[in-house]
Design a protein around this motif. Structure first.
Motif, mmCIF file in Angstrom:
data_model
loop_
_atom_site.group_PDB
_atom_site.id
_atom_site.type_symbol
_atom_site.label_atom_id
_atom_site.label_comp_id
_atom_site.label_asym_id
_atom_site.label_seq_id
_atom_site.Cartn_x
_atom_site.Cartn_y
_atom_site.Cartn_z
ATOM 1 N N LYS A 1 0.871 -0.855 0.235
ATOM 2 C CA LYS A 1 -0.274 0.083 0.261
ATOM 3 C C LYS A 1 0.725 1.024 0.435
ATOM 4 O O LYS A 1 0.794 2.450 0.025
ATOM 5 C CB LYS A 1 -1.178 -0.193 1.248
ATOM 6 C CG LYS A 1 -2.261 -1.195 1.121
ATOM 7 C CD LYS A 1 -2.529 -0.469 0.387
ATOM 8 C CE LYS A 1 -4.154 -1.791 -0.024
ATOM 9 N NZ LYS A 1 -4.915 -1.732 -1.151
ATOM 10 N N ALA B 1 -4.577 3.781 4.649
ATOM 11 C CA ALA B 1 -4.875 2.434 3.363
ATOM 12 C C ALA B 1 -3.506 0.914 4.393
ATOM 13 O O ALA B 1 -4.219 -0.618 4.034
ATOM 14 C CB ALA B 1 -4.463 2.437 2.549
ATOM 15 N N GLU C 1 -4.607 -2.382 5.495
ATOM 16 C CA GLU C 1 -4.527 -4.279 4.873
ATOM 17 C C GLU C 1 -3.706 -4.705 6.142
ATOM 18 O O GLU C 1 -3.290 -5.737 5.443
ATOM 19 C CB GLU C 1 -2.857 -3.473 3.497
ATOM 20 C CG GLU C 1 -2.750 -4.791 2.973
ATOM 21 C CD GLU C 1 -4.017 -5.117 1.906
ATOM 22 O OE1 GLU C 1 -3.467 -6.196 1.198
ATOM 23 O OE2 GLU C 1 -4.321 -4.413 1.692
#
Length: 125
Positions: A21, A54, A58
Motif C-alpha cells: 500500500k 490504507a 491492509e
C-alpha cells in the motif's frame, strides 16, 4: 530475550502488507528487553492520512487472515498515527510529520533492528 519466530513471521506479513500500500521507511525494532510483553515494534510511514489509513487497514487485514488476533487499534479516525497491537507485534503507521515529531527511533535507539524479509508477491496471471 529476543524476538521469537512467530513475531518475525508476523513482522514479515505486516511489512509485505505495508509495502503493498505504499508504506515507506519500514523499521523493525526488537523491544523484547525493555518491554517483556512485546517483541517487535514495526514503524511505517505513509504520505497522507488516506495512505496511512490504507496501510493500517491492509496490515490489519493480512494479520487477521494469517490467524493473528488484534488486541487494540488506536488513531484510525484521524489517521495521523495508527497503532495496531497484535500482542508480540505492535505496528505504528505514521504520517510523515508525526514520525519525525515523535521520533520513536530515537526513543528506542538502544534496541536492535530486526531484519525485514518481504517476499515478492507472485505476479498475477
Amino acid at each position: 530475550m529476543t524476538a521469537g519466530s512467530q513475531s518475525r513471521e508476523m513482522l514479515n506479513v505486516a511489512a509485505a502488507a505495508a509495502e503493498s500500500k505504499g508504506g515507506e521507511d519500514l523499521v523493525a525494532l526488537d523491544v523484547s528487553q525493555p518491554l517483556p510483553l512485546v517483541d517487535i515494534f514495526l514503524l511505517v510511514t505513509g504520505r497522507s492520512e488516506r495512505n496511512v489509513a490504507a496501510i493500517a487497514d491492509e496490515i490489519e487485514d493480512r494479520l487477521l487472515e494469517a490467524g493473528h488476533r488484534r488486541l487494540r487499534r488506536e488513531g484510525r479516525q484521524e489517521s495521523r498515527w495508527v497503532l495496531l497491537d497484535f500482542g508480540d507485534l505492535v505496528v505504528h503507521v505514521f504520517h510523515e510529520q508525526e514520525r519525525i515529531y515523535y521520533g520513536l527511533e530515537r526513543l528506542w535507539k538502544d534496541c536492535p533492528v530486526v531484519p525485514i524479509e518481504v517476499t515478492a508477491a507472485a505476479p498475477a496471471e
